[in-house]
Design an enzyme around this catalytic site. Structure first.
Site, PDB file in Angstrom:
ATOM      1  N   ARG A 115       0.435  -1.067   0.110  1.00 24.62           N
ATOM      2  CA  ARG A 115      -0.220  -0.326   0.083  1.00 24.62           C
ATOM      3  C   ARG A 115       0.479   1.435  -0.231  1.00 24.62           C
ATOM      4  NH1 ARG A 115      -4.451   1.364   4.279  1.00 24.62           N
ATOM      5  NH2 ARG A 115      -3.176   1.747   5.656  1.00 24.62           N
ATOM      6  N   GLY A 117      -0.602   4.374  -1.330  1.00 22.47           N
ATOM      7  CA  GLY A 117      -1.555   5.651  -0.849  1.00 22.47           C
ATOM      8  C   GLY A 117      -2.989   5.210  -0.859  1.00 22.47           C
ATOM      9  N   HIS A 119      -5.255   3.935  -2.563  1.00 21.09           N
ATOM     10  CA  HIS A 119      -6.312   4.377  -3.779  1.00 21.09           C
ATOM     11  C   HIS A 119      -7.247   3.357  -4.871  1.00 21.09           C
ATOM     12  CE1 HIS A 119      -7.341   8.558  -3.300  1.00 21.09           C
ATOM     13  NE2 HIS A 119      -6.377   8.626  -3.368  1.00 21.09           N
ATOM     14  N   ASP A 120      -6.065   2.125  -4.630  1.00 19.35           N
ATOM     15  CA  ASP A 120      -6.835   1.348  -5.304  1.00 19.35           C
ATOM     16  C   ASP A 120      -8.443   0.906  -5.024  1.00 19.35           C
ATOM     17  OD1 ASP A 120      -7.715  -1.922  -5.975  1.00 19.35           O
ATOM     18  OD2 ASP A 120      -5.326  -2.010  -6.267  1.00 19.35           O
ATOM     19  N   GLY A 185      -1.377   7.827  -4.265  1.00 21.02           N
ATOM     20  CA  GLY A 185       0.006   7.548  -2.897  1.00 21.02           C
ATOM     21  C   GLY A 185       0.460   7.391  -4.663  1.00 21.02           C
ATOM     22  N   GLY A 187       3.734   5.660  -5.417  1.00 24.86           N
ATOM     23  CA  GLY A 187       4.351   4.122  -5.495  1.00 24.86           C
ATOM     24  C   GLY A 187       3.314   3.518  -6.851  1.00 24.86           C
ATOM     25  N   TYR A 445      -8.468   1.412 -17.991  1.00 25.61           N
ATOM     26  CA  TYR A 445      -7.561   1.902 -17.449  1.00 25.61           C
ATOM     27  C   TYR A 445      -7.308   1.543 -16.762  1.00 25.61           C
ATOM     28  CZ  TYR A 445      -5.002   5.668 -15.121  1.00 25.61           C
ATOM     29  OH  TYR A 445      -3.877   6.174 -13.996  1.00 25.61           O
ATOM     30  N   ASN A 447      -5.022   1.700 -13.687  1.00 21.93           N
ATOM     31  CA  ASN A 447      -5.116   2.382 -12.019  1.00 21.93           C
ATOM     32  C   ASN A 447      -6.701   2.754 -11.722  1.00 21.93           C
ATOM     33  OD1 ASN A 447      -2.995   2.203 -11.276  1.00 21.93           O
ATOM     34  ND2 ASN A 447      -2.506   5.064 -12.023  1.00 21.93           N
ATOM     35  N   TYR A 448      -7.378   2.010 -12.475  1.00 23.51           N
ATOM     36  CA  TYR A 448      -9.150   2.085 -11.987  1.00 23.51           C
ATOM     37  C   TYR A 448      -9.834   0.687 -12.280  1.00 23.51           C
ATOM     38  CZ  TYR A 448      -9.318   7.430 -13.013  1.00 23.51           C
ATOM     39  OH  TYR A 448      -9.348   8.493 -12.902  1.00 23.51           O
TER      40      TYR A 448
END
Length: 508
Positions: A115, A117, A119-120, A185, A187, A445, A447-448
């Site tokens: 982990r 940030g 925001h997953d 985050g 990372g 995407y 990250n989404y």
């Protein structure tokens, strides 16, 4: 940022968060996982300072366990009793403890979740259906800005807001082209590609990564040279946590003017589809107004609703805060509202016809004001990169990126009848959009991330259902080949991580 009204509206843009949870209810499902104390003992046996280990390691026996887990759960729909929590949380202060955590997780049969940030979108960095250790980088967030060389080294636990603030303390003419949410985050963000409001000028965030400090499955710390170009390619957009542990990124800072222009459309009390235009113009009001008058006279933008601000202030504005807000707030994660939603993404490669837009507007009007639809224009510099330059493939030909969400505000969880109706509405919107978005594959995407795509990974056919949507076929196959080389036993895994197959990909 000043406001103006448009008679024709835009998006339901609702970020009212209300959520309460009983600590007793959460505590009732926590038990000390068998073996967790053995894991802690493993950490202690490999440390010269047992006391320091106890200060950064938490099991459910610790009063700080739940607050430590909860504080960076950025999507509050996972703050519910049924969410599986880690057996152990480790919040390392240095790379040595990161390596020891990796070693002890492997020794005692735990999966590892990383982990940065929190925001997953599917909570995969802090929950799992199997016993796991959560490596939380909250204590490793240093930022070193080098103005002369236009670079910054940023540890994995730093958030975008802190990065922007650190840059602004040294210069107003450099920035980093990343997203607008201050608590994301660094990372994980770079590992998924990362886009922001400068993408048309500078590409994705990952396009501007120059180097990394990275720990592989054997605990070796690598940089770009020692890891090789294939692995360096993979971790910039291919989901870095599938391959190892990002410790820090070296970023290229980009030139920006001392002030930028911003404008957006205000609220309305009437139920309608409200269109909000948000954007950055890297110049002055005097040069912008003639351009808008020529290209978008319908907006009726006047000098009175224009404001020139520093780049760091634009991050505040895009997150819904006044430009006068002290920029120090960007370093305070607890001051930024969390989300409570389910989201899906799409890419558009052909203009949506008027008939299609009317269908979308009618669909939005059916919603109970829990919907959020965000459309980002693509093109420009992002399209100059090949779709295989890094794993992030959504390049030339993409006109728009769409993010659609429903929130669960006012609901006890995402499983109440009202919440389920909202999810069903989101799925119906997703179906309605099918004729107007990309095809073969229907791009999304990473990250989404969206577990509705599937989680199967026993063979390529199963994994391609989600993998090709995030990365397309050529990139996904390349990621699988790299994964097989650097993590052949598939230690770094989660439901949509890059898979390892029993049969080599070339033989399938």
């Amino acid at each position: 940022m000043k406001k103006s009204q448009l008679n024709s509206s835009v998006f339901l843009f609702i970020f009212i968060l209300s959520f309460s949870v009983s600590w007793a209810a959460l505590s009732s499902i926590l038990e000390v996982t068998p073996g967790s104390q053995d894991f802690v003992g493993c950490l202690q046996s490999h440390s010269n300072n047992v006391t320091s280990i106890s200060q950064v390691t938490f099991t459910s026996r610790n009063a700080s366990f739940l607050p430590t887990w909860q504080v960076h759960v950025q999507n509050t729909r996972f703050l519910k009793p049924s969410t599986r929590k880690p057996s152990v949380i480790v919040t390392p202060v240095d790379e040595t403890l990161v390596r020891t955590t990796l070693f002890c997780s492997k020794k005692h049969g735990y999966e590892l979740r990383i982990r940065s940030g929190g925001h997953d979108y599917e909570g995969l960095s802090y929950t799992a259906d199997v016993p796991f250790v959560m490596l939380d980088f909250t204590n490793m967030r240093s930022i070193d800005v080098d103005v002369a060389n236009r670079t910054a080294w940023v540890q994995a636990g730093a958030a975008l807001g802190a990065l922007y603030y650190a840059i602004s303390q040294k210069t107003d003419t450099l920035y980093f082209p990343a997203g607008v949410c201050p608590t994301v985050g660094v990372g994980g963000y770079m590992g998924g590609g990362g886009y922001g409001n400068l993408l048309r000028k500078y590409g994705t965030a990952a396009d501007n990564v120059l180097d990394a400090r990275f720990m592989d499955v054997n605990g070796n710390i690598l940089d770009r040279k020692s890891m090789g170009e294939d692995l360096f390619w993979a971790i910039r957009g291919g989901g870095a946590s599938s391959f190892g542990i990002v410790l820090a990124w070296k970023l290229r800072l980009v030139a920006v003017p001392e002030k930028v222009f911003g404008e957006y459309i205000g609220n309305t009390t009437k139920k309608t589809v409200r269109i909000m235009f948000e954007g950055i113009y890297q110049g002055t009001t005097d040069t912008l107004l003639p351009l808008l008058d020529e290209k978008f006279p319908e907006l009726g933008v006047t000098r009175e609703i224009c404001e020139e601000i520093k780049m760091v202030q634009s991050t505040l504005v895009f997150w819904g805060l006044p430009s006068s807000t002290p920029t120090e707030i960007l370093t305070n994660r607890s001051a930024i509202a969390k989300i409570n939603n389910k989201s899906k993404s799409d890419y558009v490669r052909k203009p949506i016809p008027i008939s299609g837009l009317k269908k979308i507007w009618r669909k939005l009007m059916e919603n109970d004001q829990s919907a959020f639809l965000m459309i980002n224009p693509f093109g420009g510099r992002i399209a100059d990169f090949s779709e295989t330059a890094i794993p992030y493939p959504h390049r030339a030909g993409v006109l728009l990126q769409i993010l659609k969400s429903v929130n669960f505000n006012g609901q006890a969880s995402d499983t109440t009848p009202v919440s389920l109706r909202r999810i069903a509405w989101l799925q119906s919107l997703d179906e309605l959009l099918t004729p107007y978005v990309s095809k073969n594959p229907r791009e999304a995407y990473f990250n989404y991330n969206d577990l509705d795509f599937g989680v199967g990974s026993d063979n390529y056919e199963e994994a391609s259902l989600w993998g090709e949507r995030y990365w397309k076929r050529d990139n996904f196959k390349k990621l699988i080949r790299i994964k097989a080389k650097v993590d052949p036993l598939n230690f770094f895994r989660h439901p949509q991580s890059i898979p390892v197959f029993s049969t080599p990909l070339s033989d399938m």
